[in-house]
Each structure stands twice: as structure tokens, then as C-alpha cells.
Design an enzyme around this catalytic site. Structure first.
Site, PDB file in Angstrom:
ATOM      1  N   ARG A  77      32.879 -33.885  20.043  1.00  0.00           N
ATOM      2  CA  ARG A  77      33.353 -34.361  21.349  1.00  0.00           C
ATOM      3  C   ARG A  77      34.410 -33.415  21.904  1.00  0.00           C
ATOM      4  O   ARG A  77      34.531 -33.251  23.110  1.00  0.00           O
ATOM      5  CB  ARG A  77      33.891 -35.809  21.253  1.00  0.00           C
ATOM      6  N   TYR A 122      28.345 -35.264  49.116  1.00  0.00           N
ATOM      7  CA  TYR A 122      27.487 -36.010  48.205  1.00  0.00           C
ATOM      8  C   TYR A 122      27.979 -37.458  48.172  1.00  0.00           C
ATOM      9  O   TYR A 122      29.109 -37.729  47.780  1.00  0.00           O
ATOM     10  CB  TYR A 122      27.544 -35.366  46.826  1.00  0.00           C
ATOM     11  N   ASP A 151      32.437 -27.993  45.594  1.00  0.00           N
ATOM     12  CA  ASP A 151      31.130 -28.395  45.053  1.00  0.00           C
ATOM     13  C   ASP A 151      30.122 -27.391  45.591  1.00  0.00           C
ATOM     14  O   ASP A 151      29.759 -27.417  46.767  1.00  0.00           O
ATOM     15  CB  ASP A 151      30.795 -29.824  45.490  1.00  0.00           C
ATOM     16  N   LYS A 209      20.721 -29.803  39.071  1.00  0.00           N
ATOM     17  CA  LYS A 209      19.983 -29.285  40.217  1.00  0.00           C
ATOM     18  C   LYS A 209      19.536 -27.841  39.946  1.00  0.00           C
ATOM     19  O   LYS A 209      18.793 -27.605  39.015  1.00  0.00           O
ATOM     20  CB  LYS A 209      20.847 -29.421  41.472  1.00  0.00           C
TER      21      LYS A 209
HETATM   22  C1  LIG Z   1      23.531 -34.385  42.447  1.00  0.00           C
HETATM   23  C2  LIG Z   1      24.816 -33.943  43.033  1.00  0.00           C
HETATM   24  C3  LIG Z   1      26.034 -34.346  42.479  1.00  0.00           C
HETATM   25  C4  LIG Z   1      26.116 -35.291  41.299  1.00  0.00           C
HETATM   26  O1  LIG Z   1      25.553 -34.716  40.167  1.00  0.00           O
HETATM   27  P1  LIG Z   1      24.827 -35.565  38.996  1.00  0.00           P
HETATM   28  O2  LIG Z   1      24.380 -34.510  38.058  1.00  0.00           O
HETATM   29  O3  LIG Z   1      23.715 -36.346  39.640  1.00  0.00           O
HETATM   30  O4  LIG Z   1      25.851 -36.476  38.421  1.00  0.00           O
HETATM   31  C5  LIG Z   1      27.200 -33.869  43.059  1.00  0.00           C
HETATM   32  N1  LIG Z   1      27.162 -33.041  44.132  1.00  0.00           N
HETATM   33  C6  LIG Z   1      26.010 -32.648  44.685  1.00  0.00           C
HETATM   34  C7  LIG Z   1      26.043 -31.733  45.857  1.00  0.00           C
HETATM   35  C8  LIG Z   1      24.795 -33.078  44.159  1.00  0.00           C
HETATM   36  O5  LIG Z   1      23.653 -32.692  44.720  1.00  0.00           O
END
Ligand SMILES: *Cc1c(COP(=O)(O)O)cnc(C)c1O
Length: 381
Positions: free
Chosen positions: A50, A102, A175, A200
Site C-alpha cells: 500500500r 468533469y 486535468d 482514458k
Molecule cells: C474520466 C475522467 C475523470 C475521472 O477518472 P476515473 O478514472 O473515471 O475516476 C476525470 N477527469 C476527466 C477529464 C475524465 O474524463
């Protein structure tokens, strides 16, 4: 070593070779625990998975190299990565986040984080004067932006926002899930932290959930985030870390092909009589185009949205008629996805009801276009 091009770094995953076996693909370290030396020391530097896991070393090193940061950390999901940044602050701290972002993270900030004690303001990040007025010098600890931002693909000027954040004594986190390291390096533009939903594009195959952070410097704020991961336990599994590394090797050709498809689609769809707006940063008529052209290198990403004439009903009917596109949430996989976002987002969302979000994959652009045009025609009959 550091002179290598990012394409080379990604394809070879930094070129690491397993010292014991000479393997080019790494082993999967699944061990949860590590042996202590007889004299009670942990000379390996590892004691429990962890806290730190050898399965993270290579994917974290690759991500740090691609984003040009000092260090990276993997998390159980993009949300685990993002929320760790905020949980490393203290109740009472002020943060500023975008109105367009998001939606799940916006929802968490407006509910959990606010209840926990953060003071959160949401602003239009394309309005720098509004951001400036929202900053509370000495009290604002963090500015969070997303660019291009879900689901309208607002482009935020990272350099300008970094100057405003730093001027008020705050840090800037970006992000960059949609931009990917292929098209944007926020740390070079002044950001302090980069976040990815590795679910993604970084993984790219819609077969795992993961998140990542990359820091410009291993400062005190980074150490606090590491404590949140270690103690909160939002860690990635070893198998997922291995799969992510495998996905990262093809990041550049996947993302470039998808973005080229997206540009082709955006240009054609802009002339479609059943569509009122195409939202894509690579179209010269898009409000963020000039900033995107300057800030993104070699492409505009592979996410776009269309607003369908005939309101929500026609948008949902369009999604019902596609055959190649898959009706699913998420983005960044090799297969193209279509989604009626207003059905997903909450009441605070600025997403129009006639909007369909398109995650463009690496299929043949002509196939994708023909399928969508056919669905649009059927929905408007
Ligand atoms: C999918 C996404 C998230 C969240 O990510 P997860 O892996 O689903 O927890 C955050 N920001 C953006 C732009 C996303 O497309």
C-alpha cells in the site's frame, strides 16, 4: 537519456530491461509484502504494497518523463488521483475550480469537499478577470483547471491561469486527461501538478480504471499527497499497473490517429444540416481555437461534441440509430463512443440537452462519418 523524444520514451517504456532475466516486458509483481533484513532494516526500501509497489515504478517513471515532471504517482482511478490533491489540503482552505469540468469531480467538490470544510468557488476559467476577482491572496491554496474541458471543450490558457494562481500564492493543477502528453505539457506552461484519468487515453483500451498525478517538483505538497495515497489506500492493483504500461507504449500512434479522425469528423459535421453546433478546439470558429493553437502541439485532441437540431429528443434518437459508434460513457479508447451527456450530468451542469459527446477512436474516419450521418438523417425523418 533525457534527450530521447517522447515517442521513443513511450514505445520503449524508457527502455528498461529486467536485470535478472533480460526481459523487455516487465514481470508483474503481485506481492503485498517484502522481507525485512535480519538486522531489522528494510534495505530494499519496500515494506508493504500500500505504501509503495514495484509494479508502479516503470509506469510512474514513464509518465514523469512524458510530462517532464520530477515524479508521478498512480492511483486506483482518476477520481482517486484528483480527490487526493484536495484531501491533501486542510479544512478551511479556499480552492477555485471551473464551472465546465468533469462533472463527477465538480459534484464531489460541491458536496463532499465542501462538507469536509474546503471553501470552493466555481468560475468560468476562460474569463481571466473573473478568476482574478475570485482569488483570495494568501487564502486560496489551489486552482484546478481542465483543458479541453468536458463536455464543451473550453480551452483554458494554462500560462495565464498559472500567473494568476501564483500571484495569489496558490498552486495550479491541470486535468490533462483529454489533451494527453501527446498534445500538451502543462508543467512546461507553469502548472504545478498534472492529473490524468489513466482509464482514458493513457491506457487506451477501455479495459482498466486508473489515475495518475505528475508533479513539477517533489515538494511538501507532493509529500502530503503521497501520505493521502498511502494512508487512504486508493492504490492501483499490480495487474492494472502492468496493463497501463502496455497501453502507454502505443500512446502516440493511438492518440494521433484518433485526433486526425476527430478533425476530419468535426470539419464534415460542421456542414451537416441536422447539427446546430460542432464543439471542437481544432475548428477556427471555436472560441478557444487561438489559445489551443498556441498551447497544444500537433493536434487538438480526439474529443468533440455536436448539438443536434431538434433538442434532446433528436439527440437521443441519433444515438439510438448508430451502429459502429457504441453508446457508452467514458472516452479515450481505440473504439468510438457516443453519449447524451445531459442524461448523465447533474442539475448544476452547463451541458445543453441537445448535446452528444463523441469520443473518436482509431477506426476508419469514413466509416465513422457515414454511420453518424445516417443516424442523424434517420433521427430527423
Ligand atoms: C474520466 C475522467 C475523470 C475521472 O477518472 P476515473 O478514472 O473515471 O475516476 C476525470 N477527469 C476527466 C477529464 C475524465 O474524463
Amino acid at each position: 537519456m533525457s534527450q530521447k523524444k517522447p515517442e521513443t520514451i513511450a514505445a520503449q517504456a524508457l527502455g528498461w530491461i529486467d536485470e535478472r532475466t533480460r526481459a523487455i516486458a516487465p514481470a508483474i509483481h503481485a506481492s503485498s509484502t517484502f522481507q525485512r533484513d535480519a538486522d531489522n532494516q528494510y534495505r530494499s526500501g519496500r515494506n508493504y504494497a500500500r505504501a509503495d509497489n514495484p509494479a508502479f515504478d516503470q509506469p510512474e517513471a514513464v509518465l514523469a518523463a512524458l510530462e517532464k515532471g520530477e515524479a508521478a504517482m498512480l492511483f486506483a482511478s482518476g477520481m482517486a488521483a484528483a480527490t487526493s490533491v484536495f484531501l491533501a489540503l486542510a479544512p478551511g482552505d479556499h480552492v477555485v475550480a471551473p464551472k465546465v469540468m468533469y462533472w463527477s469531480l465538480r459534484h464531489w467538490l460541491a458536496t463532499f469537499a465542501t462538507n469536509w470544510g474546503l471553501s470552493v468557488d466555481f468560475v468560468d476559467m476562460t474569463d481571466l478577470a473573473a478568476l482574478g476577482r475570485t482569488m483570495r491572496p494568501g487564502k486560496t491554496r489551489l486552482v484546478w483547471v481542465e483543458t479541453p474541458a468536458n463536455p464543451l471543450w473550453d480551452i483554458v490558457d494554462i500560462e495565464a491561469v498559472a500567473a494568476i494562481a501564483h500571484g495569489a500564492g496558490a498552486r495550479l493543477a491541470v486535468d490533462s486527461t483529454v489533451a494527453t502528453p501527446v498534445f500538451s505539457r502543462p508543467l512546461e506552461l507553469g502548472a504545478d501538478l498534472v492529473m490524468h484519468s489513466a482509464t482514458k487515453y493513457l491506457n487506451g483500451h477501455s479495459d482498466l480504471v486508473a489515475g495518475a498525478l505528475v508533479t513539477r517538483t517533489k515538494d511538501e505538497a507532493w509529500e502530503r499527497i503521497a501520505v493521502v495515497r498511502k494512508q487512504g489506500g486508493g492504490i492501483l492493483g499490480s495487474f492494472e499497473a502492468w496493463l497501463l504500461l502496455r497501453g502507454l507504449r502505443t500512446l502516440f500512434p493511438r492518440v494521433r490517429t484518433a485526433a486526425a479522425n476527430a478533425l476530419t469528423l468535426a470539419r464534415s459535421l460542421a456542414a451537416n444540416p441536422n447539427i446546430s453546433h460542432v464543439l471542437y478546439p481544432g475548428l477556427p470558429q471555436f472560441p478557444g481555437y487561438a489559445i489551443a493553437l498556441r498551447q497544444m502541439t500537433g493536434g487538438f485532441g480526439a474529443m468533440l461534441s455536436i448539438r443536434v437540431k431538434g433538442a434532446a429528443q433528436a439527440a437521443i434518437a441519433t444515438a439510438a440509430h448508430v451502429e459502429i459508434w457504441k453508446r457508452a460513457t467514458s472516452l479515450g479508447g481505440v473504439e468510438s463512443l457516443i453519449e447524451h451527456r445531459a442524461s448523465v450530468e447533474d442539475a448544476a451542469s452547463l451541458c445543453p440537452p441537445d448535446l452528444l459527446r463523441l469520443s473518436v477512436g482509431i477506426e476508419d474516419a469514413g466509416d465513422l462519418l457515414a454511420d453518424l450521418e445516417r443516424a442523424l438523417t434517420l433521427a430527423h425523418r
